[in-house]
Design an enzyme around this catalytic site. Structure first.
Site, PDB file in Angstrom:
ATOM      1  CD  GLU A   1      32.909 -60.774   1.762  1.00 12.11           C
ATOM      2  OE1 GLU A   1      33.161 -62.003   1.843  1.00 12.11           O
ATOM      3  OE2 GLU A   1      32.557 -60.229   0.702  1.00 12.11           O
TER       4      GLU A   1
ATOM      5  CG  ASN B   1      30.969 -56.751   0.782  1.00 20.27           C
ATOM      6  OD1 ASN B   1      31.539 -56.530   1.839  1.00 20.27           O
ATOM      7  ND2 ASN B   1      30.848 -57.966   0.264  1.00 20.27           N
TER       8      ASN B   1
ATOM      9  CE  LYS C   1      33.560 -59.020  -2.815  1.00 22.86           C
ATOM     10  NZ  LYS C   1      32.852 -60.121  -2.104  1.00 22.86           N
TER      11      LYS C   1
ATOM     12  CD  GLU D   1      29.596 -60.754  -2.572  1.00 23.18           C
ATOM     13  OE1 GLU D   1      30.085 -59.629  -2.415  1.00 23.18           O
ATOM     14  OE2 GLU D   1      30.268 -61.803  -2.534  1.00 23.18           O
TER      15      GLU D   1
ATOM     16  CB  CYS E   1      35.671 -61.846  -0.379  1.00 21.44           C
ATOM     17  SG  CYS E   1      35.396 -63.622  -0.563  1.00 21.44           S
TER      18      CYS E   1
ATOM     19  CG  ASN F   1      31.773 -64.368   4.507  1.00 27.04           C
ATOM     20  OD1 ASN F   1      31.161 -64.936   5.394  1.00 27.04           O
ATOM     21  ND2 ASN F   1      32.209 -63.121   4.623  1.00 27.04           N
TER      22      ASN F   1
HETATM   23  N1  CDV Z   1      32.401 -63.383  -0.822  1.00 29.89           N
HETATM   24  C1  CDV Z   1      33.043 -63.674  -1.960  1.00 29.89           C
HETATM   25  O1  CDV Z   1      33.469 -62.771  -2.687  1.00 29.89           O
HETATM   26  N2  CDV Z   1      33.171 -64.970  -2.286  1.00 29.89           N
HETATM   27  C2  CDV Z   1      33.747 -65.445  -3.525  1.00 29.89           C
HETATM   28  C3  CDV Z   1      33.138 -66.771  -3.930  1.00 29.89           C
HETATM   29  C4  CDV Z   1      31.760 -66.630  -4.391  1.00 29.89           C
HETATM   30  C5  CDV Z   1      33.911 -67.424  -5.030  1.00 29.89           C
HETATM   31  C6  CDV Z   1      35.254 -65.603  -3.442  1.00 29.89           C
HETATM   32  O2  CDV Z   1      35.938 -65.185  -4.390  1.00 29.89           O
HETATM   33  O3  CDV Z   1      35.764 -66.210  -2.492  1.00 29.89           O
END
Ligand code: CDV
Length: 326
Positions: free
Chosen positions: A47, A115, A132, A151, A183, A208
């Site tokens: 990501e 994203n 996303k 975000e 993510c 991330n």
């Molecule tokens: N980049 C993300 O979506 N990170 C989230 C963190 C903030 C919990 C994740 O679900 O990994």
């Protein structure tokens, strides 16, 4: 005959705020070259792979952050990745921040920020795009947090749903059913199931994830952060009888720690390969897409066993309600 595909999870170490796209792209090209030597047909980058994870940084006016976004794909900076795909006969997955300017319906122009992740085939053509849907964090500066997670400020909720495409990858003649999650999406079984209902065989995930949960009001053991990430991907694969390549940005980025532990998971939910550094690292595996079949014809034969007439709350309700007292 087995339907084999050699995939590479191309974990990236930290990208600092001061580092430009050309540094990240050069590192990705080195991983593609290594992948070529190791027979990789599809390489997966994380990501927001072109920049630092900038939602940890607050700016008063969102336009001040526009330099973190891509307004075209490929651009001059990202074209070398597309050229490498053609030269090395290798498909790739890339996560990035996307800025779109489009008519607002009243004669003006509106700016939208997402994203985003794309799948690019070995001819250098974008064959799948996803924006996303599950945006974690908060929408305004939070003085209680040591590190921001903005975000909800920097991105709109994705507007493309959860698409799956059948596409030709690597040496394979027939198509592979591919879907993308980004993510936080990996933690939501609804997202996996929407992909599963489109017969997804391979789910590509970039992430991330900080090693510390800033929202935990009490103690959350650090090892649980990795456990929950793996648990989510393993469950998604098992329950939808698919493979996944889940790839991290890792290490200490702008002073904040991201945990890494990129994995490749089979349709039984087993981790078959895992990164063991917090740096740029390529983990490869020869996946057999026919291994998706067992789940599909037995426990997770959706057509035989699903009961959607009892799943109404999944789409009609957002927050949880209390049960009646009896
Ligand atoms: N980049 C993300 O979506 N990170 C989230 C963190 C903030 C919990 C994740 O679900 O990994």
């Amino acid at each position: 005959m087995a339907r084999r595909l050699t995939v590479g999870a191309a974990q990236l170490g930290a990208i600092q705020k001061s580092e430009g796209r050309e540094i990240a792209v050069a590192r990705m090209l080195a991983l593609m070259e290594e992948g070529h030597r190791r027979g990789v047909e599809l390489i997966v980058f994380p990501e927001l792979a072109l920049t630092t994870f900038f939602p940890r940084h607050w700016v008063e006016r969102i336009e001040e952050a526009d330099h973190w976004y891509e307004t075209e794909m490929p651009s001059a900076a990202t074209k070398p990745l597309f050229d490498a795909a053609r030269r090395l006969n290798m498909a790739f997955h890339l996560g990035y921040a996307e800025l779109v300017r489009e008519p607002d319906g009243t004669g003006g122009v509106r700016t939208r920020r997402f994203n985003t992740a794309i799948l690019v085939n070995a001819e250098g053509r974008i064959v799948l795009k996803y924006r996303k849907v599950h945006l974690p964090g908060h929408a305004a500066f939070d003085s209680a947090r040591k590190v921001q997670h903005l975000e909800k400020y920097y991105f709109e909720v994705g507007d493309l749903g959860f698409p799956v495409v059948k596409t030709r990858l690597g040496r394979r003649e027939e198509g592979v059913n591919v879907g993308l999650l980004i993510c936080n999406d990996r933690r939501w079984p609804e997202a996996w199931r929407v992909l599963g209902l489109q017969s997804v065989e391979l789910v590509l995930v970039g992430y991330n994830t900080p090693s510390i949960n800033q929202e935990a009001k009490g103690w959350e053991a650090h090892h649980l952060r990795v456990f929950h990430s793996h648990l989510s991907v393993q469950a998604g694969c098992y329950q939808n009888a698919c493979w996944s390549v889940a790839v991290a940005k890792a290490g200490i980025e702008d002073g904040a720690e991201l945990f890494g532990h990129s994995i490749i998971v089979n349709p039984q939910g087993e981790i078959v390969a895992m990164a063991d550094t917090w740096e740029d690292q390529l983990v490869t595996y020869d996946i057999d897409l026919d291994r998706c079949r067992l789940g599909r014809v037995s426990i997770f034969d959706f057509a035989r066993h699903r009961r959607p007439e009892h799943y109404g709350r999944i789409t009609s309700q957002v927050g949880a309600v209390e049960p009646p007292m009896v």
